[in-house]
Design a protein around this motif. Structure first.
Motif, PDB file in Angstrom:
ATOM      1  N   GLY A  51      19.900   4.285  24.070  1.00 48.77           N
ATOM      2  CA  GLY A  51      20.112   4.374  22.631  1.00 48.77           C
ATOM      3  C   GLY A  51      21.027   5.519  22.253  1.00 48.77           C
ATOM      4  N   VAL A  52      20.901   6.634  22.952  1.00 48.61           N
ATOM      5  CA  VAL A  52      21.789   7.778  22.702  1.00 48.61           C
ATOM      6  C   VAL A  52      23.231   7.398  23.030  1.00 48.61           C
ATOM      7  N   CYS A  53      23.426   6.760  24.165  1.00 53.26           N
ATOM      8  CA  CYS A  53      24.770   6.329  24.564  1.00 53.26           C
ATOM      9  C   CYS A  53      25.369   5.356  23.548  1.00 53.26           C
ATOM     10  N   LEU A  54      24.557   4.405  23.093  1.00 55.30           N
ATOM     11  CA  LEU A  54      25.031   3.425  22.120  1.00 55.30           C
ATOM     12  C   LEU A  54      25.397   4.107  20.801  1.00 55.30           C
ATOM     13  N   SER A  55      24.607   5.102  20.409  1.00 56.27           N
ATOM     14  CA  SER A  55      24.878   5.840  19.170  1.00 56.27           C
ATOM     15  C   SER A  55      26.231   6.529  19.238  1.00 56.27           C
ATOM     16  N   VAL A  56      26.503   7.144  20.372  1.00 58.27           N
ATOM     17  CA  VAL A  56      27.764   7.876  20.535  1.00 58.27           C
ATOM     18  C   VAL A  56      28.944   6.920  20.611  1.00 58.27           C
ATOM     19  N   TYR A  57      28.812   5.856  21.390  1.00 56.20           N
ATOM     20  CA  TYR A  57      29.940   4.953  21.632  1.00 56.20           C
ATOM     21  C   TYR A  57      30.230   4.031  20.448  1.00 56.20           C
ATOM     22  N   TYR A  58      29.204   3.360  19.946  1.00 58.46           N
ATOM     23  CA  TYR A  58      29.423   2.319  18.933  1.00 58.46           C
ATOM     24  C   TYR A  58      29.343   2.863  17.510  1.00 58.46           C
ATOM     25  N   TYR A  59      28.444   3.855  17.298  1.00 58.98           N
ATOM     26  CA  TYR A  59      28.253   4.384  15.948  1.00 58.98           C
ATOM     27  C   TYR A  59      28.865   5.782  15.761  1.00 58.98           C
ATOM     28  N   HIS A  60      29.377   6.365  16.829  1.00 63.42           N
ATOM     29  CA  HIS A  60      30.062   7.662  16.782  1.00 63.42           C
ATOM     30  C   HIS A  60      29.190   8.748  16.139  1.00 63.42           C
ATOM     31  N   SER A  61      27.952   8.814  16.580  1.00 65.58           N
ATOM     32  CA  SER A  61      27.032   9.784  15.997  1.00 65.58           C
ATOM     33  C   SER A  61      26.033  10.267  17.049  1.00 65.58           C
ATOM     34  N   ASN A 117      22.621  13.270  17.244  1.00 65.35           N
ATOM     35  CA  ASN A 117      21.808  14.366  16.719  1.00 65.35           C
ATOM     36  C   ASN A 117      20.920  14.847  17.856  1.00 65.35           C
ATOM     37  N   LEU A 118      21.313  15.934  18.464  1.00 65.88           N
ATOM     38  CA  LEU A 118      20.641  16.412  19.676  1.00 65.88           C
ATOM     39  C   LEU A 118      19.200  16.818  19.412  1.00 65.88           C
ATOM     40  N   LEU A 119      18.927  17.510  18.299  1.00 67.54           N
ATOM     41  CA  LEU A 119      17.561  17.963  18.009  1.00 67.54           C
ATOM     42  C   LEU A 119      16.627  16.772  17.837  1.00 67.54           C
ATOM     43  N   ASN A 120      17.050  15.791  17.057  1.00 61.57           N
ATOM     44  CA  ASN A 120      16.216  14.598  16.864  1.00 61.57           C
ATOM     45  C   ASN A 120      15.941  13.897  18.184  1.00 61.57           C
ATOM     46  N   SER A 121      16.949  13.834  19.046  1.00 63.19           N
ATOM     47  CA  SER A 121      16.789  13.159  20.336  1.00 63.19           C
ATOM     48  C   SER A 121      15.789  13.887  21.223  1.00 63.19           C
ATOM     49  N   MET A 137      12.512  -1.568  20.873  1.00 59.80           N
ATOM     50  CA  MET A 137      12.133  -0.645  19.817  1.00 59.80           C
ATOM     51  C   MET A 137      12.485   0.801  20.143  1.00 59.80           C
ATOM     52  N   ILE A 138      12.293   1.218  21.393  1.00 51.89           N
ATOM     53  CA  ILE A 138      12.647   2.594  21.749  1.00 51.89           C
ATOM     54  C   ILE A 138      14.150   2.808  21.625  1.00 51.89           C
ATOM     55  N   THR A 139      14.936   1.833  22.047  1.00 50.64           N
ATOM     56  CA  THR A 139      16.390   1.937  21.912  1.00 50.64           C
ATOM     57  C   THR A 139      16.789   1.962  20.440  1.00 50.64           C
ATOM     58  N   LEU A 140      16.165   1.103  19.626  1.00 51.01           N
ATOM     59  CA  LEU A 140      16.468   1.047  18.198  1.00 51.01           C
ATOM     60  C   LEU A 140      16.125   2.371  17.511  1.00 51.01           C
ATOM     61  N   ILE A 141      14.965   2.920  17.823  1.00 53.57           N
ATOM     62  CA  ILE A 141      14.576   4.205  17.246  1.00 53.57           C
ATOM     63  C   ILE A 141      15.556   5.293  17.670  1.00 53.57           C
ATOM     64  N   SER A 142      15.941   5.280  18.934  1.00 57.10           N
ATOM     65  CA  SER A 142      16.887   6.266  19.446  1.00 57.10           C
ATOM     66  C   SER A 142      18.210   6.199  18.698  1.00 57.10           C
ATOM     67  N   VAL A 143      18.670   4.982  18.426  1.00 55.93           N
ATOM     68  CA  VAL A 143      19.910   4.811  17.653  1.00 55.93           C
ATOM     69  C   VAL A 143      19.723   5.330  16.230  1.00 55.93           C
ATOM     70  N   PHE A 144      18.614   4.956  15.611  1.00 53.53           N
ATOM     71  CA  PHE A 144      18.397   5.329  14.215  1.00 53.53           C
ATOM     72  C   PHE A 144      18.314   6.838  14.023  1.00 53.53           C
ATOM     73  N   PHE A 193      30.477  -3.905  22.587  1.00 54.38           N
ATOM     74  CA  PHE A 193      29.336  -3.105  22.161  1.00 54.38           C
ATOM     75  C   PHE A 193      29.136  -1.951  23.137  1.00 54.38           C
ATOM     76  N   THR A 194      29.577  -2.132  24.361  1.00 55.15           N
ATOM     77  CA  THR A 194      29.489  -1.116  25.415  1.00 55.15           C
ATOM     78  C   THR A 194      30.856  -0.981  26.075  1.00 55.15           C
ATOM     79  N   PRO A 195      31.130   0.138  26.731  1.00 54.65           N
ATOM     80  CA  PRO A 195      32.403   0.289  27.437  1.00 54.65           C
ATOM     81  C   PRO A 195      32.462  -0.623  28.662  1.00 54.65           C
ATOM     82  N   TRP A 196      33.650  -0.917  29.131  1.00 48.90           N
ATOM     83  CA  TRP A 196      33.807  -1.839  30.261  1.00 48.90           C
ATOM     84  C   TRP A 196      33.143  -1.310  31.530  1.00 48.90           C
TER      85      TRP A 196
END
Length: 299
Positions: free
Chosen positions: A25-35, A37-41, A154-161, A244-247
């Motif tokens: 979820g962290v990887c997806l947040s950075v790659y697809y959503y460009h965001s 938050n280290l403390l939240n993670s 759900m864990i991935t979704l929460i991680s993204v959110f 959605f993900t890098p090659w």
């Protein structure tokens, strides 16, 4: 209680089932959503790990208390009886871990918003119902779906959110992106319980646990295990093709021979100590390689 016994009680070897989806979820947040938050993670990681350990302790605790086979399973198989652990101590630990996880979760809710609260309540409910109540989910035909959906998606979704925050739009398109990227983990995690139920078919019948294997049989369970492995790799391909993900994530396909080998071993013999680890290895290697290749793509 020794450290080794505690680690077995909380089933530390299975923690990749929650840690790696969170990192995905962290990887997806950075790659697809460009965001990011280290403390939240970090806070979410701690809360998630504590609650996951609490759920596994609860599973062992309830299996011990509800065991019908009191001669072999309760005294020689279940870790609580085998290691002479005080059930009261186990109950105290799982309650303490759950409370701390809940408090951390509430604090993160104040940082990111109410959607996290509802997702957290759902995950807590599934975690408790997984091994508690008159009809635990782990002993029902829905156990595989509940574990895979909750821990994989759900864990991935929460991680993204928690990383994207208010910028995350609750649309079917965004949920679909997360679902597809997390699908391999969902399938491999559900296969973990499926393999466990395949190997424990006889023991489950003795303890009146009607898992999915009770209804479809071991043979069909093995076929389902193999099919879900195929679907996991197809999801990896589609996620990369749709950008959605890098090659680089396609490099995960290199482990297909390994997955085939482990699957054949399970097909050949369904013995808990010998071949259940095949499912554990597939989950560990598969989800780890997926996250690592994703991280490489970010670089």
């Amino acid at each position: 209680m020794s450290l080794n016994v505690f680690l077995e009680l909380v089933e530390i070897k299975a923690k990749t089932a929650s840690i790696l989806p969170m990192l995905l979820g962290v990887c997806l947040s950075v790659y697809y959503y460009h965001s990011l938050n280290l403390l939240n993670s970090v806070l979410f990681f701690i809360a998630m790990l504590l609650f996951n350990m609490a759920v596994d302790m609860m599973d062992n605790y309830n299996d011990y208390n509800h065991a019908i086979d009191t001669v072999d399973y309760k005294k020689n198989t279940n870790i609580v009886g085998r290691e002479n652990i005080s059930p009261r101590l186990v109950l105290g630990l799982l309650l303490a871990f759950s409370i701390v996880a809940g408090l951390i979760g509430i604090y993160v809710v104040t940082r990111v918003g109410l959607p996290l609260l509802w997702m957290g309540i759902f995950c807590f409910a599934i975690g408790i119902l997984y091994s508690s109540g008159p009809f635990p989910l782990s002993g029902l035909p829905v156990g595989e779906f509940a574990s895979g959906f909750t821990m994989g998606f759900m864990i991935t979704l929460i991680s993204v959110f928690i990383n994207v925050g208010q910028q995350f739009t609750w649309s079917w398109a965004n949920i679909g992106v997360v679902f597809l990227v997390a699908l391999p983990d969902e399938l491999w995690i559900s296969n973990l319980l499926l393999a466990n139920n395949i190997c424990d078919a006889g023991e489950d019948e003795d303890n009146r646990r009607h898992t999915v294997i009770h209804f479809i049989g071991q043979k069909n369970g093995l076929y389902a295990f193999a099919i879900k492995n195929v679907l996991a790799f197809l999801a990896i391909i589609f996620a990369a093709v749709l950008h959605f993900t890098p090659w680089t994530v396609l490099l995960t396909l290199l482990i297909i021979p390994f997955v085939v080998k482990q699957t054949r071993m399970l097909f050949a013999k369904q013995v808990k100590k010998e071949t259940f680890p095949c499912a554990v290895k597939i989950l560990l290697i598969g989800s780890l390689v997926q996250v690592v290749t994703f991280a490489i793509g970010l670089i």
